[in-house]
Design an enzyme around this catalytic site. Structure first.
Site, short mmCIF file in Angstrom:
data_model
loop_
_atom_site.label_atom_id
_atom_site.label_comp_id
_atom_site.label_asym_id
_atom_site.label_seq_id
_atom_site.Cartn_x
_atom_site.Cartn_y
_atom_site.Cartn_z
CG HIS A 14 -5.78 -3.44 1.91
ND1 HIS A 14 -5.29 -2.42 1.16
CD2 HIS A 14 -6.67 -4.10 1.13
CE1 HIS A 14 -5.87 -2.43 -0.03
NE2 HIS A 14 -6.72 -3.44 -0.07
CD GLN B 144 -8.46 -4.30 -3.41
OE1 GLN B 144 -8.12 -4.38 -2.24
NE2 GLN B 144 -9.52 -4.94 -3.87
CB CYS C 205 -0.97 0.01 1.17
SG CYS C 205 -0.26 0.51 2.74
CD GLU C 206 -1.01 5.54 -3.30
OE1 GLU C 206 -0.48 5.18 -4.36
OE2 GLU C 206 -1.86 6.43 -3.23
CG HIS C 207 -2.29 5.20 2.02
ND1 HIS C 207 -3.32 4.38 1.58
CD2 HIS C 207 -2.40 6.34 1.32
CE1 HIS C 207 -4.03 5.03 0.68
NE2 HIS C 207 -3.49 6.21 0.49
CG HIS C 208 0.10 2.53 6.29
ND1 HIS C 208 -1.13 2.43 5.70
CD2 HIS C 208 -0.04 3.42 7.30
CE1 HIS C 208 -2.00 3.22 6.32
NE2 HIS C 208 -1.35 3.85 7.29
CB CYS D 210 -1.90 -0.95 6.38
SG CYS D 210 -3.08 -0.63 5.08
ZN LIG Z 1 -1.87 1.12 4.16
#
Ligand SMILES: [Zn+2]
Length: 221
Positions: free
Chosen positions: A178, A150, A109-112, A180
């Site tokens: 996910h 996603q 994931c690009e956030h975490h 995360c």
């Molecule tokens: Zn994430």
């Protein structure tokens, strides 16, 4: 298991960089640091965990992580268009749905930068030509080996197949967990997120869309 069904329009994938210049999702602009700089960054992260960076088990970790990252994010060096564009085969009268089910993938994931683990299902309705089945799986892998959401990954797969192969329609369904969500924050384990993108006939003809979903559900389909 709870599922969220979302329908995302294709072509929602154009990025804008810091300078406000539009760039394609397929050729991210990257200015890579040196191996040494990456290892130093990993060492900083190790210190951030609170562990002792001098202990034996961690000595080689920065070098290993640098190497692992190149593999896990190798999708930035590969072009899905090229992968699809090299070989087309004549269909010789076949014009019905081609469905490739259960393509396992690992992304981040690009956030975490935490894993997204899932399966992609891709169908298209040929218009005179088909690609080798392994090409579709390669396209899924190339996009998976980039930092992702996603939703974006689902749209990217559908868009590149539509643009290069020009079939009558493309259907993509991704189901993924996910990490995360499982490991941090709300800690919701075992939940699956579903995303779909439909183009062409799959978008306009509800019956084709329903047939795709039925074929996915049918274990012998
Ligand atoms: Zn994430």
């Amino acid at each position: 298991m709870d599922a969220v069904i979302k329908n995302f329009p294709p072509h929602a994938d154009q990025g804008t960089d810091a300078a406000g210049k539009k760039h394609s999702m397929h050729k991210p602009l990257t200015d890579r640091p040196s191996q040494q700089e990456v290892e130093a960054a990993v060492t900083t992260l190790l210190r951030w965990t609170g562990d002792d960076i001098a202990r034996e088990g961690l000595i080689e970790t920065p070098a290993r992580v640098a190497k692992a990252f190149r593999e896990m994010f190798s999708g930035y060096d590969q072009s899905p268009e090229d992968e699809l564009g090299r070989t087309f085969e004549e269909v010789q009268g076949y014009d019905d749905m081609v469905l490739i089910k259960d393509m396992s993938f690992h992304s981040h994931c690009e956030h975490h930068m935490v894993p997204i683990i899932g399966k992609a299902h891709v169908a298209y309705l040929p218009d005179g030509k088909v690609v080798g089945l392994s090409k579709i799986a390669r396209v899924v892998d190339i996009f998976a080996r980039r930092l992702q959401t996603q939703e974006a990954m689902t749209a990217q797969i559908a868009t590149v197949i539509q643009d290069v192969l020009k079939p009558r329609g493309v259907a993509v369904l991704i189901e993924a967990e996910h990490m995360c969500m499982a490991m941090r924050g709300i800690r919701k384990q075992g939940s699956t997120t579903l995303t779909t993108t439909f183009t062409g006939v799959f978008k306009t003809d509800f019956q084709e869309q329903a047939r795709f979903m039925t074929m996915l559900r049918d274990k012998h389909g």
